[in-house]
Design a protein around this motif. Sequence first.
Motif, mmCIF file in Angstrom:
data_model
loop_
_atom_site.group_PDB
_atom_site.id
_atom_site.type_symbol
_atom_site.label_atom_id
_atom_site.label_comp_id
_atom_site.label_asym_id
_atom_site.label_seq_id
_atom_site.Cartn_x
_atom_site.Cartn_y
_atom_site.Cartn_z
ATOM 1 N N ARG A 81 -6.768 -2.322 6.568
ATOM 2 C CA ARG A 81 -7.358 -3.168 5.525
ATOM 3 C C ARG A 81 -7.570 -2.374 4.237
ATOM 4 N NH1 ARG A 81 -9.131 -5.628 9.052
ATOM 5 N NH2 ARG A 81 -10.705 -6.480 9.828
ATOM 6 N N GLY A 82 -8.099 -1.166 4.378
ATOM 7 C CA GLY A 82 -8.325 -0.318 3.210
ATOM 8 C C GLY A 82 -7.024 0.057 2.517
ATOM 9 N N PHE A 83 -6.015 0.347 3.307
ATOM 10 C CA PHE A 83 -4.690 0.690 2.788
ATOM 11 C C PHE A 83 -4.119 -0.471 1.974
ATOM 12 C CE2 PHE A 83 -0.043 0.618 3.870
ATOM 13 C CZ PHE A 83 0.355 1.703 3.103
ATOM 14 N N LEU A 84 -4.129 -1.660 2.570
ATOM 15 C CA LEU A 84 -3.593 -2.833 1.883
ATOM 16 C C LEU A 84 -4.434 -3.205 0.663
ATOM 17 C CD1 LEU A 84 -2.599 -5.020 4.963
ATOM 18 C CD2 LEU A 84 -1.078 -3.728 3.449
ATOM 19 N N ALA A 85 -5.738 -3.066 0.775
ATOM 20 C CA ALA A 85 -6.611 -3.381 -0.367
ATOM 21 C C ALA A 85 -6.304 -2.463 -1.542
ATOM 22 C CB ALA A 85 -8.075 -3.259 0.044
ATOM 23 N N PHE A 86 -6.104 -1.173 -1.255
ATOM 24 C CA PHE A 86 -5.778 -0.237 -2.337
ATOM 25 C C PHE A 86 -4.462 -0.624 -2.996
ATOM 26 C CE2 PHE A 86 -3.807 3.484 -4.180
ATOM 27 C CZ PHE A 86 -4.833 3.989 -4.959
ATOM 28 N N LEU A 87 -3.457 -0.959 -2.186
ATOM 29 C CA LEU A 87 -2.153 -1.319 -2.740
ATOM 30 C C LEU A 87 -2.215 -2.586 -3.590
ATOM 31 C CD1 LEU A 87 0.224 -0.631 0.278
ATOM 32 C CD2 LEU A 87 -0.073 0.758 -1.774
ATOM 33 N N MET A 88 -3.114 -3.509 -3.226
ATOM 34 C CA MET A 88 -3.172 -4.797 -3.921
ATOM 35 C C MET A 88 -4.342 -4.902 -4.898
ATOM 36 S SD MET A 88 -1.994 -7.389 -0.931
ATOM 37 C CE MET A 88 -1.738 -8.699 -2.119
ATOM 38 N N GLU A 89 -5.042 -3.801 -5.081
ATOM 39 C CA GLU A 89 -6.255 -3.781 -5.897
ATOM 40 C C GLU A 89 -6.062 -4.376 -7.288
ATOM 41 O OE1 GLU A 89 -7.883 0.261 -7.384
ATOM 42 O OE2 GLU A 89 -8.931 -0.278 -5.544
ATOM 43 N N ASP A 90 -4.969 -4.075 -7.927
ATOM 44 C CA ASP A 90 -4.731 -4.549 -9.295
ATOM 45 C C ASP A 90 -3.659 -5.629 -9.328
ATOM 46 O OD1 ASP A 90 -6.581 -2.670 -10.338
ATOM 47 O OD2 ASP A 90 -5.062 -1.115 -10.097
ATOM 48 N N CYS A 91 -3.544 -6.344 -8.239
ATOM 49 C CA CYS A 91 -2.496 -7.346 -8.067
ATOM 50 C C CYS A 91 -2.601 -8.469 -9.093
ATOM 51 C CB CYS A 91 -2.610 -7.910 -6.649
ATOM 52 S SG CYS A 91 -1.439 -9.206 -6.267
ATOM 53 N N GLN A 95 -5.093 -12.282 -12.091
ATOM 54 C CA GLN A 95 -4.978 -13.680 -11.677
ATOM 55 C C GLN A 95 -4.887 -13.716 -10.150
ATOM 56 O OE1 GLN A 95 -1.468 -14.452 -14.207
ATOM 57 N NE2 GLN A 95 -2.700 -16.134 -15.041
ATOM 58 N N PRO A 96 -6.043 -13.606 -9.481
ATOM 59 C CA PRO A 96 -6.038 -13.496 -8.026
ATOM 60 C C PRO A 96 -5.385 -14.670 -7.309
ATOM 61 C CG PRO A 96 -8.267 -13.803 -8.869
ATOM 62 C CD PRO A 96 -7.371 -13.602 -10.050
ATOM 63 N N GLU A 97 -5.356 -15.825 -7.936
ATOM 64 C CA GLU A 97 -4.730 -16.982 -7.288
ATOM 65 C C GLU A 97 -3.236 -16.745 -7.057
ATOM 66 O OE1 GLU A 97 -4.496 -17.629 -11.720
ATOM 67 O OE2 GLU A 97 -6.064 -16.992 -10.345
ATOM 68 N N LEU A 98 -2.603 -15.884 -7.859
ATOM 69 C CA LEU A 98 -1.194 -15.564 -7.657
ATOM 70 C C LEU A 98 -0.989 -14.704 -6.405
ATOM 71 C CD1 LEU A 98 -0.105 -14.768 -11.327
ATOM 72 C CD2 LEU A 98 0.232 -16.889 -10.042
ATOM 73 N N CYS A 99 -1.993 -13.921 -6.045
ATOM 74 C CA CYS A 99 -1.916 -13.048 -4.870
ATOM 75 C C CYS A 99 -2.296 -13.766 -3.587
ATOM 76 C CB CYS A 99 -2.854 -11.853 -5.037
ATOM 77 S SG CYS A 99 -2.436 -10.808 -6.427
ATOM 78 N N GLN A 100 -2.960 -14.887 -3.688
ATOM 79 C CA GLN A 100 -3.506 -15.556 -2.501
ATOM 80 C C GLN A 100 -2.464 -15.845 -1.419
ATOM 81 O OE1 GLN A 100 -6.929 -15.721 -2.304
ATOM 82 N NE2 GLN A 100 -6.342 -15.925 -0.172
ATOM 83 N N PRO A 101 -1.260 -16.298 -1.758
ATOM 84 C CA PRO A 101 -0.271 -16.533 -0.696
ATOM 85 C C PRO A 101 0.052 -15.253 0.105
ATOM 86 C CG PRO A 101 0.425 -17.622 -2.707
ATOM 87 C CD PRO A 101 -0.772 -16.771 -3.059
ATOM 88 N N VAL A 102 0.122 -14.124 -0.570
ATOM 89 C CA VAL A 102 0.385 -12.852 0.122
ATOM 90 C C VAL A 102 -0.790 -12.501 1.010
ATOM 91 C CG1 VAL A 102 0.779 -10.384 -0.198
ATOM 92 C CG2 VAL A 102 1.909 -12.026 -1.706
ATOM 93 N N ILE A 103 -1.987 -12.630 0.487
ATOM 94 C CA ILE A 103 -3.187 -12.306 1.254
ATOM 95 C C ILE A 103 -3.302 -13.222 2.466
ATOM 96 C CG2 ILE A 103 -5.719 -12.303 1.167
ATOM 97 C CD1 ILE A 103 -5.366 -11.441 -1.844
ATOM 98 N N ASP A 104 -3.040 -14.507 2.285
ATOM 99 C CA ASP A 104 -3.098 -15.456 3.405
ATOM 100 C C ASP A 104 -2.077 -15.087 4.482
ATOM 101 O OD1 ASP A 104 -5.080 -16.850 2.117
ATOM 102 O OD2 ASP A 104 -3.744 -18.441 1.370
#
Length: 110
Positions: A81-91, A95-104
């Motif tokens: 989780r920490g690894f993925l969070a770091f990679l996606m931190e500035d995703c 506009q976090p809604e653009l990242c939501q499909p990846v996160i889901d």
Amino acid sequence: MDKKNTLEALAALGQETRLDVFRLLVQAGNDGMLAGEIAEHLDVRQNTMSSNLSILLQSGLIRNQREGRAIRYFADMEGLRGFLAFLMEDCCGGQPELCQPVIDKIACGC
């Protein structure tokens, strides 16, 4: 997870056997696997497996638990989780809604 830890995790996963080990432990879930079982499943010599497990432990992507004389290994989901969070931190440029499909997709394993 910080940049240094992320680089260690990427280096650990950048080798074929270690990537296979990590994916196998993710599949094993909460049951984990004994070191010998991992080596046998992947057809890797035990001393080679020991080195690979040590590198993955150091990267924070797996954890272990002693069971008598044996050691059981698990994917460390908090480390992942920490690894993925770091990679996606500035995703997505704020506009976090653009990242939501990846996160889901990651969250549900779909």
